[in-house]
Design an enzyme around this catalytic site. Structure first.
Site, PDB file in Angstrom:
ATOM      1  CD  GLU A   1      62.114  22.991  54.692  1.00 29.30           C
ATOM      2  OE1 GLU A   1      62.774  24.044  54.697  1.00 29.30           O
ATOM      3  OE2 GLU A   1      60.904  22.956  54.974  1.00 29.30           O
TER       4      GLU A   1
ATOM      5  CB  CYS B   1      69.780  25.293  55.756  1.00 28.68           C
ATOM      6  SG  CYS B   1      68.928  24.939  57.284  1.00 28.68           S
TER       7      CYS B   1
HETATM    8  P1  NAD Z   1      72.884  17.341  48.941  1.00 27.46           P
HETATM    9  O1  NAD Z   1      71.823  17.943  48.093  1.00 27.46           O
HETATM   10  O2  NAD Z   1      74.172  17.028  48.323  1.00 27.46           O
HETATM   11  O3  NAD Z   1      72.357  16.000  49.620  1.00 27.46           O
HETATM   12  C1  NAD Z   1      71.155  15.959  50.379  1.00 27.46           C
HETATM   13  C2  NAD Z   1      70.619  14.536  50.374  1.00 27.46           C
HETATM   14  O4  NAD Z   1      70.171  14.224  49.063  1.00 27.46           O
HETATM   15  C3  NAD Z   1      71.653  13.471  50.724  1.00 27.46           C
HETATM   16  O5  NAD Z   1      71.056  12.448  51.488  1.00 27.46           O
HETATM   17  C4  NAD Z   1      72.064  12.947  49.360  1.00 27.46           C
HETATM   18  O6  NAD Z   1      72.584  11.640  49.432  1.00 27.46           O
HETATM   19  C5  NAD Z   1      70.726  12.992  48.643  1.00 27.46           C
HETATM   20  N1  NAD Z   1      70.788  12.989  47.171  1.00 27.46           N
HETATM   21  C6  NAD Z   1      71.811  13.313  46.347  1.00 27.46           C
HETATM   22  N2  NAD Z   1      71.436  13.161  45.056  1.00 27.46           N
HETATM   23  C7  NAD Z   1      70.141  12.762  45.057  1.00 27.46           C
HETATM   24  C8  NAD Z   1      69.167  12.448  44.051  1.00 27.46           C
HETATM   25  N3  NAD Z   1      69.456  12.475  42.743  1.00 27.46           N
HETATM   26  N4  NAD Z   1      67.920  12.085  44.429  1.00 27.46           N
HETATM   27  C9  NAD Z   1      67.583  12.038  45.735  1.00 27.46           C
HETATM   28  N5  NAD Z   1      68.460  12.304  46.741  1.00 27.46           N
HETATM   29  C10 NAD Z   1      69.716  12.660  46.406  1.00 27.46           C
HETATM   30  O7  NAD Z   1      73.032  18.352  50.179  1.00 27.46           O
HETATM   31  P2  NAD Z   1      74.053  18.275  51.413  1.00 27.46           P
HETATM   32  O8  NAD Z   1      75.417  18.637  50.896  1.00 27.46           O
HETATM   33  O9  NAD Z   1      73.893  17.009  52.180  1.00 27.46           O
HETATM   34  O10 NAD Z   1      73.480  19.459  52.317  1.00 27.46           O
HETATM   35  C11 NAD Z   1      73.818  20.788  52.113  1.00 27.46           C
HETATM   36  C12 NAD Z   1      72.718  21.558  51.416  1.00 27.46           C
HETATM   37  O11 NAD Z   1      71.491  21.357  52.097  1.00 27.46           O
HETATM   38  C13 NAD Z   1      72.963  23.050  51.436  1.00 27.46           C
HETATM   39  O12 NAD Z   1      72.594  23.619  50.215  1.00 27.46           O
HETATM   40  C14 NAD Z   1      72.043  23.530  52.555  1.00 27.46           C
HETATM   41  O13 NAD Z   1      71.667  24.882  52.464  1.00 27.46           O
HETATM   42  C15 NAD Z   1      70.880  22.608  52.382  1.00 27.46           C
HETATM   43  N6  NAD Z   1      70.110  22.523  53.605  1.00 27.46           N
HETATM   44  C16 NAD Z   1      68.878  23.113  53.623  1.00 27.46           C
HETATM   45  C17 NAD Z   1      68.113  23.094  54.795  1.00 27.46           C
HETATM   46  C18 NAD Z   1      66.756  23.729  54.843  1.00 27.46           C
HETATM   47  O14 NAD Z   1      66.020  23.426  55.766  1.00 27.46           O
HETATM   48  N7  NAD Z   1      66.389  24.573  53.895  1.00 27.46           N
HETATM   49  C19 NAD Z   1      68.625  22.477  55.944  1.00 27.46           C
HETATM   50  C20 NAD Z   1      69.900  21.879  55.885  1.00 27.46           C
HETATM   51  C21 NAD Z   1      70.631  21.900  54.704  1.00 27.46           C
END
Ligand code: NAD
Length: 481
Positions: free
Chosen positions: A251, A286
């Site tokens: 997501e 999101c």
């Molecule tokens: P992010 O991608 O920076 O982090 C998300 C999660 O992934 C965190 O727990 C982070 O620690 C982890 N992570 C980071 N690097 C990783 C790796 N190499 N392998 C596995 N996990 C890793 O995102 P964020 O800043 O926490 O959230 C914002 C983003 O999330 C925005 O782009 C937003 O649109 C998206 N989002 C999407 C939805 C949806 O349902 N489509 C919902 C909420 C947020």
């Protein structure tokens, strides 16, 4: 207040004792630390989960549901404590945090209810000559170990949308919380274990997303990965986990349009939709509206009303009930948002309101004169309270602009015409079209997820139970005379 990870039912430090700070984005105050997990810690958590999954999957469904009921009781008893932590570590308005804790309980309830009706199928008897004496039926079996990677913006609701369906279907979960919001997720996991989920079946690890994420997702003992986060991280996981072919559900990012048509009728209501879609959670949702497509005949009036509605918005301490918008997740994130605003202004947009920050607080910002050629009209997702306004002349042009993004999560449309509404509903390339309101919309029961680079899979009661199980066919040969 320092907190620990929950591995194997025990609160533990990292094996090398290293920690990571957790700060309040509104004040900069140090809340405390959490462990920065090592590879050894992750190995141990995965080994536990493999054992824990076998134990948990033997617990009958009715008993798992009773454990969820107990969890919901404990959650209700700890409602304020958890919400206050979400407010402190995530800058979420206290009222919104309380609401999110309630939704979390609800999501656990409805996944429990849904699981009761998550039946297998039986092939119609006599469907083919060769198998007319056979009974052929299916079983829904758990996948095994599910890595649940949660973002910072909805640490409770999105935790629930992964952990509840994974556990109720008999999987073990390892939660990797976001680096900025680990503490509320530790509390939820503790309550699950207190409620009766075996400590090896519900674990949480904390620390660097990139390191832990890679260790977890590249471990062949991890059968499924469910990530909510950025498209960048999602694409990385898809590529690096591919070696062991896990189930991968993503997501990811969005740049959702709110489309205000010439016949929208009530412009004030459209402005209110805009605020509902973008002020909430300081624009860090999101499915928030992130592009405001307005018919050129209404552009001036809409923009003036929008600036007026945002002027005087009470921005400040998220723990005060009267505050209308809090900070973004960190000063670093606020700097990124302002950088994106400045780049859009440098590309020719005009900043009519805001455009500055104070620490992690970003001013509500209105950008006029945004064109289709600018990144913000397509691939650039701004995760903050920024309103880029784009004019259009025809419905076809609005659809083209809306679809001109690599993302496709939600869209909101304001029109009085049913025909126009249905044209948008059929032609917009996104997972959900909301007619008569903002696309900032989610029910636990709908199919939630996106087209294109917004991800793979759908969350929701009717969907995630399937995604977290695999179908086994059983054929009883020549069992009938
Ligand atoms: P992010 O991608 O920076 O982090 C998300 C999660 O992934 C965190 O727990 C982070 O620690 C982890 N992570 C980071 N690097 C990783 C790796 N190499 N392998 C596995 N996990 C890793 O995102 P964020 O800043 O926490 O959230 C914002 C983003 O999330 C925005 O782009 C937003 O649109 C998206 N989002 C999407 C939805 C949806 O349902 N489509 C919902 C909420 C947020």
């Amino acid at each position: 207040m320092d907190m620990k990870m929950l591995i194997g039912g025990q609160f533990v430090d990292a094996s090398d004792g290293k920690t990571q700070e957790n700060r309040n984005p509104a004040t900069g105050e140090l809340i405390g630390t959490v462990p920065a997990a090592t590879k050894e810690d992750i190995d141990r958590a995965v080994a536990n989960a493999v054992k824990g999954q076998k134990e948990w999957s033997r617990v009958p469904l009715y008993r798992r549901i009773e454990i969820f009921d107990k969890f919901r009781e404990l959650l209700a008893a700890n409602r304020r404590k958890v919400a206050e932590m979400m407010c402190r570590e995530g800058g979420k308005l206290i009222g919104d945090a309380l609401g999110e804790v309630d939704i979390t309980g609800y999501v656990f309830r409805v996944f429990g209810e849904g699981a009761r009706n998550h039946y297998g199928l039986t092939l119609t008897q006599g469907i083919e000559p060769r198998i007319e004496k056979d009974i052929v039926f299916t079983r829904n079996e758990p996948l095994g170990v599910v890595a649940c990677i949660v973002p910072f913006n909805f640490p409770a609701e999105l935790y629930a949308h992964k952990v509840a369906p994974a556990l109720i279907t008999g999987n073990a979960v390892i939660v990797k919380s976001a680096s900025d919001t680990p503490m509320a997720d530790i509390m939820f996991t503790e309550l699950l274990v207190q409620a009766g989920v075996p400590g090896n079946a519900a674990q949480i690890v904390t620390g660097s997303g990139a390191k832990i994420g890679d260790w977890l997702t590249q471990d062949p003992r991890v059968d499924a990965i469910s990530l909510t986060g950025s498209t960048e991280v999602g694409a990385h996981i898809m590529a690096t986990a591919a070696k062991h072919v896990p189930h991968v559900y993503l997501e990811l990012g969005g740049n959702d349009p709110l489309i205000v048509c010439e016949d929208c009728g009530d412009l004030d209501a459209a402005v209110q939709d805009s605020l509902d879609g973008r002020v909430y959670n300081a624009g860090q949702t999101c499915c928030a509206s992130k592009r405001f497509l307005v018919h050129n005949s209404l552009l001036d009036a809409y923009t003036k009303k929008l600036v007026k509605a945002l002027t005087g918005l009470r921005v400040g301490d998220p723990s005060k009930p009267e505050t209308q918008m809090g900070p973004v997740i960190s000063e670093r994130a606020a700097k990124d948002v302002i950088g994106q605003v400045e780049a859009t202004v440098a590309a020719g947009a005009k900043c009519l309101l805001g455009g500055k920050r104070n620490g992690a607080f970003v001013e509500p910002t209105v950008l006029a004169g945004v064109t289709r050629a600018m990144p913000v009209a397509g691939q650039l997702e701004i995760f903050g309270p920024v309103f880029p306004v784009i004019g259009f002349d025809t419905v076809e042009e609005a659809i083209e602009i809306a679809n001109g993004s690599p993302y496709g999560l939600h869209a909101g449309v304001r029109t009085a015409s049913m025909k126009t509404a249905m044209k948008f509903a059929t032609e917009l390339q996104c997972g959900c079209v909301v007619i008569g309101g903002s696309g900032n919309y989610r029910s636990a029961h709908q199919a939630f997820g996106g087209y294109k680079q917004t991800g793979v899979g759908r969350e929701g009661v009717g969907y995630t139970l399937n995604e977290f199980t695999q179908t086994k066919t059983v054929a009883l040969r020549s069992i009938l005379d």
